[in-house]
Design a protein around this motif. Structure first.
Motif, mmCIF file in Angstrom:
data_model
loop_
_atom_site.group_PDB
_atom_site.id
_atom_site.type_symbol
_atom_site.label_atom_id
_atom_site.label_comp_id
_atom_site.label_asym_id
_atom_site.label_seq_id
_atom_site.Cartn_x
_atom_site.Cartn_y
_atom_site.Cartn_z
ATOM 1 N N MET A 64 2.324 -4.215 11.096
ATOM 2 C CA MET A 64 3.189 -3.130 11.535
ATOM 3 C C MET A 64 2.532 -2.242 12.570
ATOM 4 O O MET A 64 3.011 -1.172 12.874
ATOM 5 C CB MET A 64 3.497 -2.225 10.356
ATOM 6 C CG MET A 64 4.544 -2.804 9.455
ATOM 7 S SD MET A 64 5.942 -1.737 9.450
ATOM 8 C CE MET A 64 6.282 -1.661 7.744
ATOM 9 N N SER A 65 1.420 -2.637 13.069
ATOM 10 C CA SER A 65 0.683 -1.688 13.878
ATOM 11 C C SER A 65 1.072 -1.767 15.339
ATOM 12 O O SER A 65 0.264 -1.965 16.212
ATOM 13 C CB SER A 65 -0.801 -1.953 13.729
ATOM 14 O OG SER A 65 -1.056 -3.296 14.047
ATOM 15 N N ALA A 72 2.192 0.151 18.600
ATOM 16 C CA ALA A 72 1.892 1.503 19.049
ATOM 17 C C ALA A 72 3.125 2.393 19.018
ATOM 18 O O ALA A 72 3.048 3.569 18.709
ATOM 19 C CB ALA A 72 1.323 1.455 20.450
ATOM 20 N N SER A 130 5.307 -11.794 7.844
ATOM 21 C CA SER A 130 4.115 -11.128 7.325
ATOM 22 C C SER A 130 4.500 -9.926 6.473
ATOM 23 O O SER A 130 3.836 -9.618 5.493
ATOM 24 C CB SER A 130 3.222 -10.706 8.482
ATOM 25 O OG SER A 130 2.026 -10.124 8.009
ATOM 26 N N GLU A 131 5.581 -9.270 6.840
ATOM 27 C CA GLU A 131 6.089 -8.171 6.023
ATOM 28 C C GLU A 131 6.697 -8.693 4.735
ATOM 29 O O GLU A 131 6.899 -7.948 3.791
ATOM 30 C CB GLU A 131 7.170 -7.381 6.787
ATOM 31 C CG GLU A 131 6.627 -6.387 7.762
ATOM 32 C CD GLU A 131 7.732 -5.513 8.353
ATOM 33 O OE1 GLU A 131 8.892 -5.600 7.908
ATOM 34 O OE2 GLU A 131 7.427 -4.739 9.263
ATOM 35 N N VAL A 135 4.202 -2.069 -7.992
ATOM 36 C CA VAL A 135 3.295 -1.639 -6.924
ATOM 37 C C VAL A 135 3.789 -0.340 -6.309
ATOM 38 O O VAL A 135 3.011 0.599 -6.083
ATOM 39 C CB VAL A 135 3.151 -2.736 -5.851
ATOM 40 C CG1 VAL A 135 2.210 -2.274 -4.752
ATOM 41 C CG2 VAL A 135 2.639 -4.013 -6.479
ATOM 42 N N LEU A 186 1.961 3.302 -5.777
ATOM 43 C CA LEU A 186 1.845 3.927 -4.460
ATOM 44 C C LEU A 186 2.498 5.302 -4.437
ATOM 45 O O LEU A 186 1.950 6.260 -3.880
ATOM 46 C CB LEU A 186 2.486 3.027 -3.390
ATOM 47 C CG LEU A 186 1.816 1.667 -3.175
ATOM 48 C CD1 LEU A 186 2.531 0.891 -2.090
ATOM 49 C CD2 LEU A 186 0.342 1.839 -2.815
ATOM 50 N N ASN A 192 -1.522 10.042 4.491
ATOM 51 C CA ASN A 192 -2.245 8.766 4.543
ATOM 52 C C ASN A 192 -1.313 7.739 5.178
ATOM 53 O O ASN A 192 -0.434 7.173 4.526
ATOM 54 C CB ASN A 192 -2.646 8.346 3.128
ATOM 55 C CG ASN A 192 -3.501 7.093 3.106
ATOM 56 O OD1 ASN A 192 -3.257 6.161 3.860
ATOM 57 N ND2 ASN A 192 -4.506 7.079 2.259
ATOM 58 N N ALA A 193 -1.532 7.512 6.472
ATOM 59 C CA ALA A 193 -0.623 6.653 7.232
ATOM 60 C C ALA A 193 -0.612 5.232 6.691
ATOM 61 O O ALA A 193 0.427 4.567 6.683
ATOM 62 C CB ALA A 193 -1.019 6.655 8.705
ATOM 63 N N THR A 194 -1.764 4.773 6.241
ATOM 64 C CA THR A 194 -1.841 3.419 5.692
ATOM 65 C C THR A 194 -0.969 3.301 4.444
ATOM 66 O O THR A 194 -0.223 2.339 4.285
ATOM 67 C CB THR A 194 -3.296 3.075 5.355
ATOM 68 O OG1 THR A 194 -4.092 3.245 6.518
ATOM 69 C CG2 THR A 194 -3.413 1.660 4.842
ATOM 70 N N LEU A 195 -1.086 4.280 3.597
ATOM 71 C CA LEU A 195 -0.246 4.317 2.400
ATOM 72 C C LEU A 195 1.225 4.278 2.781
ATOM 73 O O LEU A 195 2.008 3.495 2.228
ATOM 74 C CB LEU A 195 -0.568 5.586 1.606
ATOM 75 C CG LEU A 195 0.318 5.915 0.413
ATOM 76 C CD1 LEU A 195 0.278 4.804 -0.619
ATOM 77 C CD2 LEU A 195 -0.104 7.246 -0.211
ATOM 78 N N GLN A 247 2.595 3.173 5.419
ATOM 79 C CA GLN A 247 2.963 1.894 6.024
ATOM 80 C C GLN A 247 3.196 0.822 4.968
ATOM 81 O O GLN A 247 4.190 0.103 5.011
ATOM 82 C CB GLN A 247 1.835 1.480 6.950
ATOM 83 C CG GLN A 247 2.062 0.198 7.675
ATOM 84 C CD GLN A 247 0.930 -0.052 8.663
ATOM 85 O OE1 GLN A 247 0.597 0.818 9.472
ATOM 86 N NE2 GLN A 247 0.326 -1.201 8.579
ATOM 87 N N VAL A 248 2.283 0.733 4.034
ATOM 88 C CA VAL A 248 2.432 -0.246 2.964
ATOM 89 C C VAL A 248 3.696 0.056 2.165
ATOM 90 O O VAL A 248 4.465 -0.839 1.819
ATOM 91 C CB VAL A 248 1.196 -0.243 2.039
ATOM 92 C CG1 VAL A 248 1.421 -1.152 0.843
ATOM 93 C CG2 VAL A 248 -0.034 -0.663 2.805
ATOM 94 N N LEU A 289 7.079 -2.439 1.503
ATOM 95 C CA LEU A 289 7.592 -2.836 0.192
ATOM 96 C C LEU A 289 8.977 -2.246 -0.048
ATOM 97 O O LEU A 289 9.840 -2.874 -0.660
ATOM 98 C CB LEU A 289 6.630 -2.377 -0.909
ATOM 99 C CG LEU A 289 5.315 -3.144 -0.967
ATOM 100 C CD1 LEU A 289 4.393 -2.524 -2.001
ATOM 101 C CD2 LEU A 289 5.563 -4.604 -1.303
#
Lengths: 238, 238
Positions: free
Chosen positions: A1-2, A4, A72-73, A100, A104, A160-163, A165-166, A170
């Motif tokens: 998902m990265s 820009a 991938s998603e 999950v 989160l 927390n951008a990573t959080l 995104q995940v 989901l």
DNA sequence: TGGGGCTATTTTGCATACAAAAAATGTTTG
DNA sequence: CAAACATTTTTTGTATGCAAAATAGCCCCA
């Protein structure tokens, strides 16, 4: 998902305006994701590349790239030499995803209690009241909209951008099930009440309590989805 | 990540044997992922499509599909009209990833305490002793190997494929940092001790305790990675 | 009738070709 | 000499072409 580019108009505006730095395969990713999440492309639908490419006004190449991205998603599944299908909505998978998501969201709630500004909380409160209004009028779609926004805002507050995104990835799965959930008034009222408690815990910045509430909230939502899936299966079998 | 094929030999075997149902772009995904995780393609390396395609013995089309797939995993970043780069190893990003990994491992630990069979735990114990052996001999690479296997096995014991998948994706990021961590003997001993406690909690099926231990273990690992990143930055700045 | 095997069609997977954008290079001018 | 501009070269993004695999259709036969 990265990618820009942050988040962009979902569907087919044809403005060749200012920000036409978007690439075709990126718009295709968003369009295709929307088609899947909105249920227009139902689970297990085969993705015919020629047809889809035509429908989205592009060639097969960017479409195939978009399909790989969504694979991938986890929104589509790749079948070697047989193309791709929209990921099936299996009850077992749903259970897994909800577990999950529970972890989160609990994490996000805990972090949000520490990191959220008062303005953030005020914003969530505002969204909450919007949601209440639509609940009062029985406007389900609008209700869902604000409901989602609250959860997403909570994620943002966690910082927390990573959080986030995940979570988004989901959550896309789960959203697909939303359209078949037939919420009873009773269940709906209960969900709204849970949201009130959630807001309350956040205002008091009681992270431990908020974690519990969010987990329970999700567990209840899972029950709804499972029932809906069961009902749907029943219909199909009929 | 939802390719039907489970997990396959990573790199360039050229066996045209039985299971040649693998598609080119899938092998490319694995090859490219390995190159990135193993550090052969360093963070922020620009991915020149022509060069890379040649190196991997393919054309640009499957390579681009693989890049899109890995972009969704977050291992590469897409820069519109400027191709793709290996995702940078930003300290801020590392912190975020570790926090999420902490929540996921804690969840896995809790689930594993409930779902693991005695055979599973025996297997983890076996891996643990292998790890101890390599620690005793100071064989870092081998140590890491079994260390990883333990964590992955723990994930498997949780019995939640979605959890395992998300974990794997995030873990790929972290693994990249491993190669620059210069573990002091003291730190290393401490990590091993933590692992002993982890195994103990699992054997006692003390989920609550295991969660705490795993979170702490990851927090300590984060410290190591951050120091390594700082040291590296220092070197670069020098 | 229905099932097995053959051929024809479609569809996927990969390579290549072409257009547009970005980077590199060179040139001019202040 | 440096900075700005113009030009060439490279690189990316998209479309198209072609081969192999899968699917569908068909005929034959039990």
């Amino acid at each position: 998902m990265s990618i820009a580019i942050p988040y962009a108009p979902a569907a087919g505006f044809n403005v060749t305006s200012l920000t036409e730095r978007r690439l075709l395969h990126e718009t295709v990713i968003d369009q295709l994701r929307d088609l899947i999440v909105q249920g227009e492309l139902a689970p297990e639908t085969k993705l015919n590349e020629r047809v889809l490419a035509e429908r989205l006004g592009t060639s097969r190449t960017p479409l195939r790239e978009a399909i790989k991205f969504l694979a991938s998603e986890g929104l589509v599944e790749l079948l070697p030499h047989r193309g791709a299908v929209v990921a099936p909505l299996k009850p077992e998978k749903m259970k897994e995803v909800f577990v999950v998501l529970g972890a989160l969201e609990a994490l996000a709630g805990d972090l949000a209690c520490r990191n959220a500004t008062d303005a953030d909380i005020a914003e969530i409160r505002a969204l909450h009241y919007h949601m209440l209004a639509h609940h009062a009028r029985g406007e389900l779609a609008q209700y869902f909209r604000y409901n989602q926004q609250i959860h997403i805002k909570l994620m943002e507050c966690a910082g927390n951008a990573t959080l986030a995104q995940v979570y988004r990835g989901l959550n896309a799965h789960v959203k697909r099930a939303r359209y078949l959930a037939n919420l009873s008034r009773e269940r709906w009222d209960k969900a709204v009440k849970e949201h009130a408690d959630i807001l309350d815990a956040l205002v008091r910045r009681d992270g431990a309590r908020l974690q519990v509430l969010l987990r329970d909230h999700l567990a209840n939502k899972l029950v709804l989805v499972m029932e809906a899936l069961a009902a749907q299966r029943g219909e199909v079998a009929r």
